[in-house]
Scaffold this active site. Structure first.
Site, mmCIF file in Angstrom:
data_model
loop_
_atom_site.group_PDB
_atom_site.id
_atom_site.type_symbol
_atom_site.label_atom_id
_atom_site.label_comp_id
_atom_site.label_asym_id
_atom_site.label_seq_id
_atom_site.Cartn_x
_atom_site.Cartn_y
_atom_site.Cartn_z
ATOM 1 N N GLU A 290 0.820 -1.211 0.000
ATOM 2 C CA GLU A 290 0.000 0.000 0.000
ATOM 3 C C GLU A 290 0.861 1.272 0.000
ATOM 4 O O GLU A 290 0.706 2.150 0.822
ATOM 5 C CB GLU A 290 -0.976 -0.022 1.173
ATOM 6 C CG GLU A 290 -1.949 -1.179 1.103
ATOM 7 C CD GLU A 290 -2.942 -1.226 2.245
ATOM 8 O OE1 GLU A 290 -4.070 -1.687 2.031
ATOM 9 O OE2 GLU A 290 -2.581 -0.807 3.363
ATOM 10 N N ASP A 369 -8.517 -8.848 4.104
ATOM 11 C CA ASP A 369 -8.180 -7.728 4.997
ATOM 12 C C ASP A 369 -9.188 -7.627 6.135
ATOM 13 O O ASP A 369 -10.005 -6.704 6.167
ATOM 14 C CB ASP A 369 -8.148 -6.408 4.196
ATOM 15 C CG ASP A 369 -7.670 -5.228 5.048
ATOM 16 O OD1 ASP A 369 -7.062 -5.460 6.101
ATOM 17 O OD2 ASP A 369 -7.918 -4.075 4.651
ATOM 18 N N GLU A 397 -12.534 -2.558 12.517
ATOM 19 C CA GLU A 397 -12.539 -1.773 11.286
ATOM 20 C C GLU A 397 -13.699 -2.153 10.372
ATOM 21 O O GLU A 397 -14.410 -1.283 9.869
ATOM 22 C CB GLU A 397 -11.214 -1.958 10.554
ATOM 23 C CG GLU A 397 -11.134 -1.222 9.237
ATOM 24 C CD GLU A 397 -9.813 -1.432 8.513
ATOM 25 O OE1 GLU A 397 -9.665 -0.908 7.388
ATOM 26 O OE2 GLU A 397 -8.915 -2.115 9.064
#
Length: 639
Positions: A290, A369, A397
């Site tokens: 990333e 993820d 998240e």
């Protein structure tokens, strides 16, 4: 705030008044009555005594490390102590006349640790037993941690923000500096130690400009202040580092891991860190992921980068924890071949056996993820010659961001108990990450923290159960999710039977319920981009993050079009090829990650015409897995 029950979390008992324990003499003089300690009062032992003092009115306690005295006087065989793990402990009620039985109506309890840290963990375990009402008269417990490294990763930034944080600001930083008052850090260290955590990284893996400098002289005294506090509770401090630090902090023209100037810079940097923090744990690294810098810039691979850092840390006993979250984050959504879910597998399996002995690869529980549901990561079992550890996400998240109740321990248990068949039946993931299956030098757990400076630490008070549960599971992966939930409820809310039953039931039902209304069949990323909160069917559908295949299952399609031989299922289910290749036997809960041909067959549907998985009544403690072994595709079903 310390008087707040929300703040105390699962440690509801009060500590002794004043500074009696902290100011007690090195020989133990001044320790509260009812507690006798053998050995000099080290910082860790002082922390243990502070906890034990809270039990002094209910038991006479004799404590110390195995080497502190001759324990045969108390009826303890030397052979028993010889097998005691350095972080393990023995708790025993003394009844033999020679050792002294109960005095003054109170039982006499012996606590022996394999080291001072073992005494500390034993002290917390004793207080846990007392709080849940466990009788002490016949106490006989010997415990040892199930893994070497039991770590919490913080994604905190120096400006006080927390990436994927949902409970306020950082307890470490504010306005680009370390906080002056670190009292809350000490309370946090106590919470972590109470569940067996022994390592912590204190800054974001996405290392920004200020945090890049934490490994340099101007910042090291400030970092050392935090390390000093964690040391009192047996916790080693780690730092996330920027792979490009030689350029950005050292002024070098390159960060090439094979460049001698770069290698020398890291060796000098490591030596400086250990001068300030003698027990420094090591580096946590996110590289070539990333947009983070890494060895790919210089034509090198992950082993080259990790081993360069390992060489610098090895003389000091430090570890390199190298994250395996590596994939193409600039993928064209029309690319139906590139599979994000197997990217890490393709990157790291060719490197098996090349990593230094003090390198550990940190692998997320699933290959995408931290979605609501994922298959087990295919790297577990595929790296027999490399140290690996598990990465869980305690912060929610994708699981409700601590506004929704979602108890994650059942999810983690499902992963840990998964049989990879890497060495035949009985090759569970938990035996891989603890190092037992392949005889690894290092292993363990990392959990991405869910705490901030909110009064209750976690935003949603019931989210404390995830932090507590993570620690307990890292200590003992064989504990059940329900046992951990009930423990936490009793410690936090008391032992009223109705309260315990209701809240434990809420916790155990919460993950299947959250999955049911957000991510059925393993469909992922159905959330608002970037914030990852709130439903958004189209948000990640045409994005560059490689998510297209997993948020857009179609009638006969799910996952990339890579065929049955080379898809993500192959490394995951390599021991059961017939199970996956037999159409109609795709695991229903993760259907969206499987290739098109695996979804061709229809499975039975209910009388209401809905897929069985979507209408299955989730039962407490069970998760409904037995009823979800096939993918249901009713006639006329559409995306």
């Amino acid at each position: 705030m310390k008087e707040s029950k929300l703040y105390r979390a699962w440690l509801q008992y009060p500590l002794p008044e004043g500074k009696a324990v902290r100011e007690a003499g090195a020989d133990g003089a001044g320790i509260p009555g009812g507690v006798r300690v053998f050995g000099g009062l080290t910082p860790v032992l002082r922390s243990a005594v502070a906890e034990l003092a809270g039990a002094a009115d209910r038991a006479d306690i004799i404590a110390g490390a195995a080497a502190a005295t001759d324990w045969r006087a108390y009826g303890i065989d030397d052979r028993l102590l010889a097998g005691l793990h350095p972080e393990g402990f023995l708790l025993r009620a003394l009844t033999a006349a020679g050792a002294g039985s109960a005095t003054g109506g109170k039982p006499r309890i012996l606590l022996i640790g394999g080291s001072d840290r073992g005494v500390l963990y034993g002290a917390f375990h004793l207080m846990r037993l007392l709080a849940i009402g466990h009788p002490l008269e016949h106490l006989d417990v010997t415990e040892a941690p199930g893994s070497e490294l039991r770590m919490v990763n913080h994604w905190d930034n120096a400006d006080g923000s927390i990436e994927r944080g949902y409970a306020g600001k950082s307890i470490f930083y504010a306005g680009g500096e370390f906080r002056e008052n670190l009292g809350r850090v000490r309370d946090y260290a106590r919470l972590l130690a109470s569940v067996g955590i022994n390592a912590v990284s204190i800054n974001n893996v996405n290392v920004h400009e200020t945090e890049t400098l934490f490994i340099t002289e101007p910042w090291l005294p400030k970092v050392a202040r935090v390390a000093d506090i964690f040391r009192e509770y047996g916790i080693r401090l780690f730092l996330s580092i920027n792979f490009a630090a030689p350029v950005q902090a050292g002024g070098l023209p390159t960060a090439d891991p094979l460049d001698e100037g770069v290698r020398t810079w890291w060796k000098r940097t490591a030596a400086a860190i250990y001068r300030h923090i003698p027990d420094f744990g090591g580096f946590l690294v996110k590289a070539d992921s990333e947009h983070r810098p890494g060895p790919f810039t210089y034509g090198r691979d992950h082993a080259d980068g990790a081993n360069m850092l390992a060489e610098a840390l090895a003389p000091h006993g430090g570890l390199v924890i190298w994250r395996c979250f590596v994939y193409n984050c600039m993928q064209d959504w029309r690319d139906r071949k590139t599979d994000r879910a197997r990217a890490a597998y393709d990157h790291f399996t060719p490197l098996d056996g090349r990593f230094a002995d003090n390198v550990i690869l940190q692998i997320k529980n699933g290959p995408m993820d931290f979605q609501v549901r994922e298959p087990v990561h295919p790297l577990f079992g595929a790296l027999p010659n490399t140290n690996v550890m598990m990465e869980f996400q305690i912060t929610q998240e994708y699981t409700g961001q601590q506004r929704h109740l979602c108890y994650l321990v059942p999810q983690w248990k499902e992963v840990l108990d998964f049989d990879t068949h890497a060495r035949g039946p009985g090759s569970a993931v938990k035996d891989i990450v603890t190092g037992r299956l392949f005889g690894a030098s290092h292993g363990g757990f990392a959990g991405v923290s869910n705490i901030g400076d909110d009064e209750n630490w976690t935003g949603h008070t019931l989210a404390q159960a995830n932090l507590y549960g993570y620690g307990r599971l890292a200590w003992n992966p064989d504990l059940s999710a329900e046992q951990i939930a009930e423990e936490w409820v009793r410690l936090t809310f008391g032992n009223d039977g109705r309260v315990v039953d209701v809240i434990t039931g809420m916790l155990m039902d919460s993950w299947p319920i959250y999955e049911k209304y957000t991510a059925p069949l393993g469909v992922g990323w159905m959330v608002t981009p970037h914030t990852h909160y709130g439903p958004d069917v189209d948000g990640y559908e045409y994005s560059r993050w490689g998510t297209y295949h997993f948020c857009r299952p179609e009638r006969h399609r799910g996952g990339p079009d890579d065929g049955l031989r080379d898809g993500i299922h192959r490394p995951i289910f390599r021991s059961e090829p017939g199970y996956v290749r037999a159409a109609g036997h795709v695991p229903g809960r993760t259907a969206a990650v499987f290739p098109p041909r695996a979804l061709f067959a229809r499975a039975p549907v209910g009388q209401d015409g809905h897929p069985a998985h979507l209408r299955h009544p989730f039962r407490r403690g069970g998760g409904g897995g037995a009823a979800c072994r096939t993918v249901a595709q009713p006639e006329g079903a559409r995306r």
